[in-house]
Design a protein around this motif. Structure first.
Motif, short mmCIF file in Angstrom:
data_model
loop_
_atom_site.label_atom_id
_atom_site.label_comp_id
_atom_site.label_asym_id
_atom_site.label_seq_id
_atom_site.Cartn_x
_atom_site.Cartn_y
_atom_site.Cartn_z
N TYR A 65 0.83 -1.21 0.00
CA TYR A 65 0.00 0.00 0.00
C TYR A 65 0.86 1.26 0.00
O TYR A 65 1.85 1.34 0.75
CB TYR A 65 -0.94 0.01 1.23
N LEU A 123 0.71 4.84 1.25
CA LEU A 123 -0.10 5.65 2.18
C LEU A 123 0.07 7.13 1.84
O LEU A 123 1.16 7.68 1.97
CB LEU A 123 0.32 5.41 3.63
N SER A 158 -6.30 6.05 2.07
CA SER A 158 -5.38 4.93 1.83
C SER A 158 -5.05 4.23 3.14
O SER A 158 -4.88 3.01 3.18
CB SER A 158 -4.13 5.37 1.08
N TYR A 172 -5.64 0.28 3.72
CA TYR A 172 -4.56 -0.58 4.25
C TYR A 172 -5.03 -1.34 5.50
O TYR A 172 -4.82 -2.55 5.63
CB TYR A 172 -3.35 0.29 4.55
N SER A 222 -5.44 -5.37 5.97
CA SER A 222 -4.63 -6.07 6.98
C SER A 222 -5.46 -7.08 7.76
O SER A 222 -4.93 -7.99 8.37
CB SER A 222 -4.00 -5.07 7.95
N CYS A 234 -0.16 -7.60 4.65
CA CYS A 234 -0.04 -6.32 3.95
C CYS A 234 1.20 -5.58 4.43
O CYS A 234 1.59 -5.74 5.59
CB CYS A 234 -1.24 -5.41 4.25
N ILE A 247 3.35 -1.57 4.04
CA ILE A 247 3.36 -0.21 3.50
C ILE A 247 4.55 -0.10 2.55
O ILE A 247 5.69 -0.36 2.94
CB ILE A 247 3.48 0.81 4.65
#
Ligand code: PLP
Length: 359
Positions: free
Chosen positions: A95, A97, A102, A106, A110, A115, A117
């Motif tokens: 992801y 952010l 966003s 995320y 999760s 997931c 970042i």
């Protein structure tokens, strides 16, 4: 006095769309019914449904490799459906952010699988888009980005910087405002209530090779099931899709996405120019290079004047400017339906307000 509106969403619909909907209110094409009173399996509605799909394909130049779905549950349901459908076990969803939406996407993902970042702009309080120094890896199920950050008023100025085999984009607040190359995306989603029409319908554009059958998923959450049924697996939001079709027709009649892009640039410049020429009386929230062409966020140097600003705006017929609680100040949302003249009126008001209260 004519009122003008800058709401962040739901927002105003083009006047021509409202007039047409009004004219057809109790008699859609001489059927004696409003379109929402028609069966979603009948000819009248099916024509509207297919027209909306074809129009979106034409406007965005969507290739044969991709399908268009009309779903419910808003963009927020897509925060969950994307990982439910695309995040296979053993893979990780990545992801970018860049703001509150966003972050929400995320966090939802999760709950469903692994997931990470990939990049983040949080250290700038989301004023600046982070630099794109992320390399796709074999473990990635997809990379998720948010093309425009509605709350902070930031936007990726160039979407070509992302080259990921499975790029997923939340385009809820800038779809149809600039040309994009749909083939670059595995999936695009957008809640309709900004540039596409009213709330109640979400457009999903998905690459067909991702439409796998998955027996573990409830049918209503499966892209495969919705695609197989031409988004008529269950009763669709008939009236929202009818209005979506009218908005898409309006965009076509105005000159398409290229025209929307030109207008957006002009409209945003009208307001940003006032902020930039105000010697700090108005302060833009976003960094110059990350400014959104859809949501213009700003505060006043003297925060004690904020309520006065809102009051005087309303007296002048200008509404919908209050900023999101997490940023404060003001936000002028200038989606496709907002005409240049409204932006000019706001710009003029801002200049006069500064003349009155500035040092
Ligand atoms: C970029 C973005 N993503 C997601 C959402 C959530 O959309 P919805 O309310 O349709 O779930 C919004 C709402 O404003 C948004 O601006």
């Amino acid at each position: 006095m004519e009122r003008i509106f800058f709401q962040p969403g739901p927002t105003t619909l083009p006047k021509e769309v409202l007039s047409r909907a009004k004219a057809e209110w109790d008699d859609f094409e001489e059927t004696g019914l409003n379109i929402m009173e028609h069966s979603h399996r009948g000819k009248s509605y099916e024509t509207v449904h297919d027209q909306a799909k074809e129009r979106l394909k034409r406007l965005m130049d969507i290739p044969e490799t991709h399908d268009v779905l009309f779903l419910q549950g808003g963009a927020s349901l897509q925060f969950a459906m994307v990982p439910m459908n695309l995040l296979e076990s053993g893979k990780k969803a990545k992801y970018a952010l860049t703001g509150s939406w966003s972050e929400k996407a995320y966090k939802e993902a999760s709950k469903i699988g692994q997931c990470e970042i990939a990049i983040s702009g949080k250290d700038t309080q989301y004023r600046t888009m982070p630099s794109m120094d992320y390399q796709a890896s074999d473990e990635d199920a997809y990379l998720h980005i948010t093309s425009n950050n509605t709350i902070y008023g930031t936007q990726w100025p160039d979407l070509n910087i992302f080259s990921h085999p499975n790029l997923v984009a939340d385009m809820s607040s800038d779809i149809l405002s600039r040309a994009i190359n749909v083939s670059d995306y595995a999936l695009i989603y957008a809640g309709a209530q900004k540039n596409l029409g009213p709330s109640g319908v979400t457009a999903v554009i998905i690459r067909k090779d991702l439409l796998h059958e998955n027996e573990k998923l409830p049918n209503i959450l499966s892209y495969h099931i919705h695609a197989k049924n031409n988004s008529l697996y269950n009763t669709p939001p008939v009236y929202s899709i009818y209005l979506l079709n009218l908005v898409l027709q309006w965009v076509e009649e105005q000159g398409g996405v290229a025209e929307m892009e030109e207008r957006s640039t002009k409209k945003a410049k009208t307001i940003y120019d006032v902020i930039d020429a105000s010697s700090g009386f108005y302060k833009g929230y976003a960094s110059l290079e990350s400014r959104s062409l859809m949501n213009i966020t700003f505060t006043l140097e003297n925060s004690e004047l904020e309520q006065q600003f809102i009051n005087e705006c309303e007296i002048s017929g200008i509404f919908g400017l209050k900023g999101h609680r997490s940023v404060g100040g003001f936000r002028a949302s200038i989606y496709n339906s907002v005409p240049l003249e409204s932006c000019e009126k706001l710009a003029k008001f801002m200049v006069q307000f500064q003349e009155k209260y500035g040092k």
